[in-house]
Enzyme design. Structure first.
Site, short mmCIF file in Angstrom:
data_model
loop_
_atom_site.label_atom_id
_atom_site.label_comp_id
_atom_site.label_asym_id
_atom_site.label_seq_id
_atom_site.Cartn_x
_atom_site.Cartn_y
_atom_site.Cartn_z
N ASP A 35 0.73 -1.38 0.06
CA ASP A 35 0.09 0.01 -0.14
C ASP A 35 0.86 1.29 0.00
OD1 ASP A 35 -2.85 -0.87 0.31
OD2 ASP A 35 -1.99 -1.92 1.89
N ASP A 173 -10.29 -6.04 -0.84
CA ASP A 173 -9.11 -5.73 0.01
C ASP A 173 -9.97 -4.98 1.10
OD1 ASP A 173 -6.83 -4.40 0.93
OD2 ASP A 173 -6.62 -3.06 -0.60
#
Ligand code: DX5
Ligand code: ZN
Length: 219
Positions: A35, A173
């Site tokens: 991320d 996610d």
């Protein structure tokens, strides 16, 4: 039915990232989810291009850079070491141009859609992306609860993919755990970015259990 597990290193101990990645690989991880946060698109900071480049030296796992940033077009080139670049669909004025730029870098292309955004405009891209990633939490932080209502988006994508030529992965996610991955797989998801549930305990055992529960959900 194949299940793709992509452990999100946001939840790993970054003082021992190499060991965390080795443990994830030992548990059968299919890729690593990295991320990238800029403090603007989300109120948090996370990894940088250097993380991708450093990890590339120590693992053969495909590296997925998930750009949770305000202006991905300006920084795509910095992530050329990634195997896949995932952009948030609401961060680019011209998704087609962004996807083309990702492909020119030699990377696979993924698109993520937030909880408060419809999935219908993305159906058009199903046969042109490698991954359509449904966010089941607000981007920015790990450890948030899974939003079950996002499974309707997964079902819609699954039906649309089945009706067309595309073989793009359908992913989720956020909030994926042994408590949620079974019904997520049953809804038609085959790709999972997993943070806390992968790294809170022993990653190899956690990933094996997650895969078994996901496969049971599709049976
Ligand atoms: C959230 C990130 C997720 C996060 C998921 O902005 O995109 O990848 O790491 O973490 P968990 O699995 O703990 O919800
Ligand atoms: Zn992510």
């Amino acid at each position: 039915m194949t299940i793709h597990l992509s452990p999100s290193i946001l939840a790993a101990d970054t003082t021992a990232l190499g060991a965390a990645v080795s443990a994830a690989a030992a548990g059968g991880a299919d890729s690593l989810h990295i991320d990238v946060m800029d403090g603007h698109y989300v109120a948090n900071y996370a990894f940088s291009p250097k993380t991708v480049e450093d990890l590339r030296r120590v693992t053969d796992l495909p590296l997925h850079a998930h750009l949770e940033v305000a202006n991905p077009d300006a920084v795509l080139h910095l992530f050329a070491a990634a195997h896949m670049i995932i952009v948030q669909e609401d961060t680019t004025p011209d998704l087609g141009a962004t996807l083309a730029a990702i492909r020119r870098l030699g990377c696979k292309a993924g698109v993520a859609v937030n909880r408060n955004r419809p999935v219908e405009p993305l159906l058009h891209w199903l046969d042109q992306v490698d991954l359509l990633l449904v966010m089941a939490v607000e981007p920015g932080f790990g450890g948030q609860p899974f939003d079950d209502s996002m499974l309707d988006k997964v079902r819609r994508l699954h039906a649309e993919r089945a009706a067309g030529p595309g073989d793009c992965a359908i992913g989720l996610d956020g909030g994926i755990s042994v408590a949620t991955i079974g019904r997520a797989a049953a809804a038609g998801a085959d790709f999972f970015a997993v943070g806390s549930a992968a790294f809170a305990g022993e990653p190899a055992a956690a990933l094996r259990t997650l895969r078994a529960v996901a496969l049971a959900g599709t049976a």
